[in-house]
Design an enzyme around this catalytic site. Sequence first.
Site, PDB file in Angstrom:
ATOM      1  N   ASP A 197      -4.758   9.740  -3.123  1.00 14.16           N
ATOM      2  CA  ASP A 197      -4.694   9.864  -1.669  1.00 14.16           C
ATOM      3  C   ASP A 197      -5.649  10.974  -1.195  1.00 14.16           C
ATOM      4  OD1 ASP A 197      -3.274   9.271   0.879  1.00 14.16           O
ATOM      5  OD2 ASP A 197      -2.614  11.358   0.698  1.00 14.16           O
ATOM      6  N   GLU A 238      -9.152   7.189  -2.559  1.00  7.50           N
ATOM      7  CA  GLU A 238      -9.208   6.892  -1.135  1.00  7.50           C
ATOM      8  C   GLU A 238     -10.206   7.860  -0.524  1.00  7.50           C
ATOM      9  OE1 GLU A 238      -6.625   6.983   3.003  1.00  7.50           O
ATOM     10  OE2 GLU A 238      -6.415   8.546   1.518  1.00  7.50           O
TER      11      GLU A 238
END
Length: 502
Positions: A197, A238
Amino acid sequence: MPWWNDRVFYEIFVRSFADSDGDGIGDFVGMTDRLDYLNDGDPTTTDDLSITGIWLMPVFDSPSYHGYDVVDYRATQPEYGTIDELRHFIDEAHKRGIAVIMDLIINHSSSQHPWFSESGLEDSPTSDWYIWEDEAPDWRGLWGQNVWHERDDNFYYGIFWKGMPDLNLRSDAVTAEMYDIAAFWLDDVNADGFRLDAARHLIENGAVQVDTPETYSWLGDFTGAMHGISSDVLILGEIWTDSETISSYVPDSVDLAFEFGLADAFLSSMSAWNAHDVEEAQREISSLYRTGQFAPFLTNHDQDRVMSQLGGNVERAHVAAVWLLTTEGVPFVYYGEEVGLSGVKPDERIRTPMPWTDDSIRVGFTTGVPWEPPDLGFATANVETQTDDADSLLSTHRDLIRYRSTSNALRFGTTTVVETSAPEMYVVLRTYGDENVLVLLNLSGRDVTDYSVDLGMDVSPGAISVFGRSPDSVTDATAYKPVTTVRPFEAFVIELTTSTDG
Ligand SMILES: [Ca+2]
Ligand SMILES: [Ca+2]
Ligand SMILES: [Ca+2]
């Protein structure tokens, strides 16, 4: 090619996928019960989706519904179930040939994490695990937001919000802890890798808060260490920005990254009824990455669902599915997308319960009251209604994922954007050795007759239909028309046979 190029991944929000005990919250047991829908492990059956990878959105203990603010990195969200139940899920997935990667949130924790409660205190072992200042610096975040939050007359840095303080990844102790946490999920729970993330936000350099050299380097070391545990571990970042920047992380910092630029360009072309943007983006992608080393997708849990962006039009959703599942790289399908689940923000509404049936309140997701009401499209956008309909969006996904698993051109091939005289047509050739697959999409709601495709090579007349109406044979390889008139939002996938005597 790496193992991940064999795969089609499926992104699951556990809270919304399948509830086994009627509390209205999806859980590991419910998800395990639904594995046969995703892939039953038997290549001879065709009524499963045949996906071969799963990305689990956060499953660690967290006070929020979404889980992106972790309070214990070695425990599961109690509402989802126990570590043993998760381990069982992963074992059952592996039996079916499905790899499982987990969301790992390295950039920040919850402000309720004990590390943070004790941080900033002089004698605490986690004193420097977060980023503290006596006075708040005068600069702001990437989006103009305040990033300095006050606690007890001191200020801590948190790029997303005050409840998610950024970890100090310059600290060797924090880094060692993250390595140890990652090793735990790989070794003890048999995960196959991680989706990282907020990967471009890891280490700040004063007011420079993204894409710092320290971030590239931290990620490269982390990915190397994970490959040291097993060379098969997949580290997927990401990195939500333009394609050129995304690609600069691959492969030295992460193995793969989501291609946000390509997704945006495709949806922009869909909305404009004009292939220009996606053609340009695809050409750029081909120049930026080694073949197949990126992850295409349509939309994810942070974006309005693709079905909504396409105005709820099922024909257009078919075009989008054909694009995704024939595109180079490692495709990711967001759960529910395969039946046309729609949803626009706020975030809870793009993460609604998986519609298994048309049962209005529960949609087959739970026997109780769902944690969030289902999307209103459930009458047709559900598994039960579409499963036996050969023309449904679900069947298109099943057919193309299965075909992709047999096609070297789709999994491993290069991509050539083919010019046509019709701006509303997006045409590409996927090529691997002497295998060629032609993908032809009409992005517009108009008939297209004035077009032809220059295949750029010698091909024999054979044109085998993989998806769409049966195409005509090739008579002229420099001006091929699979059909006289391409209908509005029509899609074709055609296997070409190359001549062997040339
Ligand atoms: Ca439950
Ligand atoms: Ca099967
Ligand atoms: Ca950070």
